[in-house]
Design a protein around this motif. Sequence first.
Motif, short mmCIF file in Angstrom:
data_model
loop_
_atom_site.label_atom_id
_atom_site.label_comp_id
_atom_site.label_asym_id
_atom_site.label_seq_id
_atom_site.Cartn_x
_atom_site.Cartn_y
_atom_site.Cartn_z
N GLN A 1 0.83 -1.21 0.00
CA GLN A 1 0.00 0.00 0.00
C GLN A 1 0.86 1.25 0.00
O GLN A 1 1.95 1.28 0.57
N SER A 2 0.33 2.29 -0.64
CA SER A 2 0.98 3.60 -0.58
C SER A 2 -0.07 4.70 -0.64
O SER A 2 -1.14 4.50 -1.24
N PRO A 3 0.18 5.83 0.04
CA PRO A 3 1.30 6.02 0.97
C PRO A 3 1.04 5.29 2.29
O PRO A 3 -0.05 4.75 2.48
N SER A 4 1.98 5.29 3.19
CA SER A 4 1.76 4.68 4.49
C SER A 4 0.92 5.60 5.37
O SER A 4 0.25 5.13 6.30
N SER A 5 0.98 6.89 5.09
CA SER A 5 0.12 7.84 5.80
C SER A 5 -0.14 9.04 4.90
O SER A 5 0.67 9.34 4.01
N VAL A 6 -1.25 9.70 5.15
CA VAL A 6 -1.62 10.88 4.39
C VAL A 6 -2.36 11.84 5.31
O VAL A 6 -3.17 11.41 6.13
N ILE B 1 -5.89 6.17 -2.03
CA ILE B 1 -4.94 5.19 -1.47
C ILE B 1 -4.72 4.10 -2.51
O ILE B 1 -5.67 3.65 -3.16
N CYS C 1 -3.00 0.32 -3.75
CA CYS C 1 -2.65 -1.03 -3.30
C CYS C 1 -2.16 -1.80 -4.53
O CYS C 1 -2.83 -1.81 -5.57
N THR D 1 -7.28 4.06 9.70
CA THR D 1 -6.31 3.33 8.90
C THR D 1 -7.05 2.40 7.95
O THR D 1 -8.04 1.76 8.34
N THR E 1 -2.73 2.18 5.42
CA THR E 1 -2.55 3.61 5.16
C THR E 1 -3.34 4.38 6.20
O THR E 1 -4.55 4.20 6.30
N LYS E 2 -2.64 5.20 6.94
CA LYS E 2 -3.30 5.99 7.98
C LYS E 2 -3.70 7.33 7.41
O LYS E 2 -2.86 8.09 6.88
#
Lengths: 107, 123
Positions: free
Chosen positions: A6-11, A21, A23, A85, A102-103
């Motif tokens: 997954q990307s990003p790990s956070s946004v 998000i 995947c 998340t 992804t948070k």
Amino acid sequence: DILMTQSPSSVSASVGDSVTIRCRASQAIGSWLAWYQQKPGRAPKLLIYSASTLQSGVPSRFSGSGSGTDFTLTISSLQPDDFATYFCQQTYSFPLTFGGGTKVEIK
Amino acid sequence: QVQLQESGPGLVRPSQTLSLTCTASGASVTRGDYFWSWVRQPAGKGLEWIGRIYTSGSTNYNPSLKSRVTVSLDTSKTQFTLNLSSVTAADTAVYYCARGSVGGYSSHTFDVWGQGKMVTVSS
């Protein structure tokens, strides 16, 4: 095993923003992909299955797309309840595997 | 409406066996187009599928844990259990039980989850 990335790990985003998000599967999985939302201290909640089908009761601001190896989850017009998340899961083969998450945080 | 609830010890000694039970209210674990799974999540990390059991009693396990895992249906018809042997600190996690769908486009998704049970492996 099929690796899900997954990307990003956070946004960071604001209420009303649109968030996407991504995947990616390590091999083609057709449309055999699900998305879950998880809030702190709570179990995951199924949002989308078959890459783009909304689970009953899920708001229409959530949408999913993709097939093969690349998938996206889009949240249009982010609401306060959406900060959480999100995990993707391939439902194509065993062992079932999940993305790293992804948070989505409040800006 | 189906609800799931995990129960069992919150602390397990290293090398011992972790045993958890999931109780389904509003459903029988021996009927329907479903399977019953265990998923775990170490603190601050992602989700790991452990294994599943069909209503028929047949099972599938994650190869990474297969030599140590047993999932079984209880004769009560409303419970299923997880046994994980020879545990180490790496098995410390929140353990969830979940209901999985069989067949159709939602196949192998988890639509009902328990609230989770924190299990710590420590001496």
